[in-house]
Design a protein around this motif. Structure first.
Motif, PDB file in Angstrom:
ATOM      1  N   ARG A   1       0.879  -0.783  -0.082  1.00 37.54           N
ATOM      2  CA  ARG A   1      -0.129  -0.219  -0.307  1.00 37.54           C
ATOM      3  C   ARG A   1       1.128   0.846  -0.014  1.00 37.54           C
ATOM      4  NH1 ARG A   1      -3.833  -0.631   5.493  1.00 37.54           N
ATOM      5  NH2 ARG A   1      -4.300   1.275   4.299  1.00 37.54           N
ATOM      6  N   ALA A   2       0.034   1.973  -0.487  1.00 40.15           N
ATOM      7  CA  ALA A   2       0.851   3.650  -0.930  1.00 40.15           C
ATOM      8  C   ALA A   2       2.280   4.075   0.287  1.00 40.15           C
ATOM      9  CB  ALA A   2       0.361   5.074  -1.255  1.00 40.15           C
ATOM     10  N   ARG A   3       3.234   4.043   0.649  1.00 42.40           N
ATOM     11  CA  ARG A   3       3.353   5.202   1.899  1.00 42.40           C
ATOM     12  C   ARG A   3       3.608   3.975   3.017  1.00 42.40           C
ATOM     13  NH1 ARG A   3       2.323  10.936   3.377  1.00 42.40           N
ATOM     14  NH2 ARG A   3       0.470  10.366   3.590  1.00 42.40           N
ATOM     15  N   MET A   4       3.230   2.459   3.092  1.00 43.90           N
ATOM     16  CA  MET A   4       3.134   2.015   4.532  1.00 43.90           C
ATOM     17  C   MET A   4       4.455   0.125   3.120  1.00 43.90           C
ATOM     18  SD  MET A   4      -1.059   1.864   5.464  1.00 43.90           S
ATOM     19  CE  MET A   4      -0.917   1.217   6.848  1.00 43.90           C
ATOM     20  N   PRO A   5       5.158   0.522   4.045  1.00 46.54           N
ATOM     21  CA  PRO A   5       5.835  -0.378   3.674  1.00 46.54           C
ATOM     22  C   PRO A   5       5.086  -1.286   4.514  1.00 46.54           C
ATOM     23  CG  PRO A   5       7.704   0.051   4.570  1.00 46.54           C
ATOM     24  CD  PRO A   5       6.490   1.783   4.575  1.00 46.54           C
ATOM     25  N   ARG A   6       5.794  -3.389   3.979  1.00 45.59           N
ATOM     26  CA  ARG A   6       5.639  -4.471   4.544  1.00 45.59           C
ATOM     27  C   ARG A   6       6.066  -4.971   5.226  1.00 45.59           C
ATOM     28  NH1 ARG A   6       3.680  -8.272  -0.226  1.00 45.59           N
ATOM     29  NH2 ARG A   6       2.822  -9.212   1.984  1.00 45.59           N
ATOM     30  N   SER A   7       7.644  -4.580   5.402  1.00 47.60           N
ATOM     31  CA  SER A   7       9.003  -5.520   5.866  1.00 47.60           C
ATOM     32  C   SER A   7       9.652  -3.679   5.856  1.00 47.60           C
ATOM     33  CB  SER A   7       9.182  -6.542   4.888  1.00 47.60           C
ATOM     34  OG  SER A   7       9.617  -6.248   3.945  1.00 47.60           O
ATOM     35  N   LEU A   8      10.557  -3.885   6.787  1.00 49.52           N
ATOM     36  CA  LEU A   8      11.537  -2.913   6.806  1.00 49.52           C
ATOM     37  C   LEU A   8      12.940  -3.846   7.209  1.00 49.52           C
ATOM     38  CD1 LEU A   8      13.187   0.081   7.667  1.00 49.52           C
ATOM     39  CD2 LEU A   8      11.796  -0.089  10.157  1.00 49.52           C
ATOM     40  N   ILE A   9      14.270  -3.466   6.533  1.00 54.15           N
ATOM     41  CA  ILE A   9      15.147  -3.865   6.589  1.00 54.15           C
ATOM     42  C   ILE A   9      16.511  -2.355   7.099  1.00 54.15           C
ATOM     43  CG2 ILE A   9      17.326  -5.463   6.334  1.00 54.15           C
ATOM     44  CD1 ILE A   9      15.886  -6.324   4.312  1.00 54.15           C
TER      45      ILE A   9
END
Length: 457
Positions: free
Chosen positions: A69-77
Motif C-alpha cells: 500500500r502507498a507509503r506503508m511498506p510491509r517490511s523494513l530492513i
C-alpha cells in the motif's frame, strides 16, 4: 542438508540454484525455518557466513502473499551503512527474480525525490539506513504502521555508530504484533537490552563464538621498523602475486600517501576513504570490482560490509587500534567458504594492540620476517627471460625508489599513534578520524541499477 529441506518455495529454490548455490551455510540452515514459522530471532554470526541470505530468502516467501500500500511498506530492513543497504537490495533482486516484489532503498547520497516517489507507489520491502529513514518519517513521507516484519542487521555496528536511540524510536512506530529479526556479530549489553525490549520470545542462533576470526584465513604478523613499512609492503605484494587485495590504514592521510607511493612503483592501486566525494568512492570501487585496479587502499570506512568477490589478500598497513576492527578488516577475504591470507605490519609500538587482538580472538598469530624489496636479481635466469613489459615495470619501480628516497619521508608523520587517553573508548560511539566514518556516510558500493535512482549533489 539442502535448501530444498528448509521449506522454501519452488520459485525461490530455482532462484537460489540459478545463483549457483546448493547447500545452505550453518546460519542459513538454522535461521530460515524459524523465520518461515514467523518466530522472532536473534542471529549471532561473524562476517562472511551467509547471514544476509538467512533473512532475505524466507522474507521473499513471506512477502509473496499480500500486496503493498502507498507509503506503508510491509517490511523494513535497517542497515548501518549505505553500502550494506545496497548489498541487501542486490540480494533481493537476485533471489526474488521469480517473484513480483517491489522495494525501495532509503539511503543518503542519492535523490530524496526518487525515494519519495517509490514510497508513494507502495513497496513490499523497505531497506534503509536509520538517518535517512528518520528524515523521511519526520517529513511525513512514510508510514510504518503497516510494517509486520522488521530486520535489524549488524546491530553491534549500529551501536558503534550511535544509532541505537534511532532504532528504539523506529521500533515504537511499528506495530507491536510484528516479527523482529536481529543479527549481530557480537552481543554486548546494550544490544542484549535492545533485544529484550523489542523481541518477543526470540530463538537465539549462534554459529560461531563472537569475535573469532574465520578459520579459512591464514594470518601472519610481520614485524617491521616504522620507516621500512612501505618497502616491506611492496615486497609482500610482489612475493604474494596478489590478484585482488585490500590494504587498510588507520588514517585518511596515510591512505592517500600510500596509494600514491604504490602507483609510482607501478602497482594498479586505488583508494577509498571518508574525505572522498560519493561519486569518487563509487568510481573507485567500480574500478576495483571490474579488475581495472587490483589493490584498494582503504580506511576503516570500508572495513565492515564491503563485499567484493575473490579478495585473496588483506594487508593491515597499520595495526588497528581496536581489536574487533582487526576481525572485520581481515573478514574481507576468506568469504563464502573461500580461503584468504591476511598480513599485519607491526612495529614495537603495536605490542599492546596485538596483545588485545590475540586475547579477543583467542589465538596466537604466527610471526613472519619479510626482507624488504624482495625482487628477482637482474642476473637470475627468470629476470633475463621475463617479458619486456615486466622489465619496464621494474625500471619504473627503480626510478620510483630513487624518487621516494629523495623526497621527505612520510613515515615520521605516520609513526605516532594517538595517546591512549585520546583513542576512542569501546563504550562510546566511534565518530573520530580513527574510523574515518560518520553515521550514514560509510556506503561505498554501487546503487543497484534496478532502483533507477540518481546520485545527489
Amino acid at each position: 542438508m539442502s535448501f530444498a529441506d528448509l521449506g522454501l518455495s519452488d520459485e525461490l529454490l530455482r532462484a537460489v540454484e540459478g545463483a549457483g548455490y546448493s547447500d545452505p551455510t550453518p546460519i542459513q540452515a538454522a535461521a530460515i525455518p524459524s523465520v518461515l514459522m514467523m518466530r522472532d530471532l536473534i542471529g549471532i554470526a561473524q562476517t562472511g557466513t551467509g547471514k544476509t541470505a538467512s533473512f532475505v530468502l524466507p522474507m521473499i516467501d513471506i512477502l509473496a502473499h499480500g500486496r503493498s500500500r502507498a507509503r506503508m511498506p510491509r517490511s523494513l530492513i535497517l542497515e548501518p551503512t549505505r553500502e550494506l543497504a545496497a548489498q541487501v537490495a542486490e540480494n533481493f533482486e537476485k533471489y526474488g527474480v521469480n517473484h513480483k516484489l517491489s522495494m525501495a532503498l532509503l539511503i543518503g547520497g542519492v535523490s530524496m525525490g526518487d525515494q519519495v516517489k517509490a514510497l508513494e507507489k507502495g513497496v513490499d520491502v523497505l531497506i534503509a539506513t536509520p538517518g535517512r529513514l528518520m528524515d523521511l518519517f519526520s517529513r511525513g513521507n512514510i508510514l510504518l504502521n503497516g510494517c509486520d516484519l522488521l530486520v535489524i542487521d549488524e546491530a553491534d555496528r549500529m551501536l558503534d555508530m550511535g544509532f541505537i536511540p534511532d532504532i528504539e524510536e523506529i521500533c515504537t512506530k511499528l506495530p507491536k504484533s510484528r516479527q523482529t529479526l536481529l543479527f549481530s556479530a557480537t552481543m554486548p549489553p546494550p544490544i542484549k537490552k535492545l533485544a529484550d525490549k523489542f523481541l518477543s520470545n526470540p530463538k537465539t542462533i549462534e554459529v560461531a563464538r563472537p569475535a573469532t576470526t574465520n578459520i579459512n584465513i591464514t594470518q601472519r604478523l610481520v614485524p617491521v621498523k616504522a620507516d621500512r613499512k612501505r618497502e616491506v609492503l611492496r615486497a609482500l605484494l610482489t612475493r604474494e602475486d596478489v590478484k585482488t587485495g585490500i590494504i587498510f590504514c588507520n588514517r585518511k592521510t596515510t591512505v592517500r600517501e600510500l596509494n600514491k607511493s604504490l602507483q609510482r612503483y607501478g602497482f594498479r592501486s586505488g583508494e577509498i576513504h571518508g574525505d572522498m566525494e560519493q561519486a569518487q568512492r563509487l568510481a573507485e570501487l567500480d574500478l576495483f570490482k571490474r579488475g581495472e585496479i587490483n589493490i584498494l587502499v582503504a580506511s576503516d570506512v570500508a572495513a565492515r560490509g564491503l563485499d567484493v568477490k575473490g579478495v585473496s589478500h588483506v594487508f593491515n598497513f597499520d595495526a588497528p587500534w581496536h581489536p574487533d576492527d582487526y576481525v572485520h578488516r581481515i573478514g574481507r577475504t576468506g568469504r563464502a567458504g573461500a580461503t584468504g591470507t591476511a598480513y599485519t605490519l607491526i612495529t614495537a609500538e603495536d605490542a599492546d594492540n596485538i596483545e588485545n587482538i590475540e586475547k579477543l580472538t583467542g589465538q596466537t598469530i604466527e610471526r613472519e620476517t619479510i626482507a624488504a624489496d624482495e625482487r628477482p636479481a637482474r642476473d637470475e635466469p627468470a629476470a633475463r627471460s621475463e617479458p619486456r613489459a615486466r622489465r619496464g615495470r621494474d625500471r619504473e619501480r627503480q626510478r620510483a625508489d630513487t624518487q621516494e628516497r629523495a623526497e621527505p619521508s612520510a613515515a615520521p608523520a605516520e609513526r605516532p599513534r594517538p595517546p591512549r587517553a585520546e583513542r576512542p573508548r569501546r563504550d562510546e560511539p566511534r565518530r573520530s578520524d580513527a574510523v574515518d566514518a560518520t553515521p550514514d556516510d560509510g556506503w561505498n558500493g554501487p546503487v543497484p541499477a534496478f532502483l533507477g535512482v540518481k546520485l545527489g549533489a
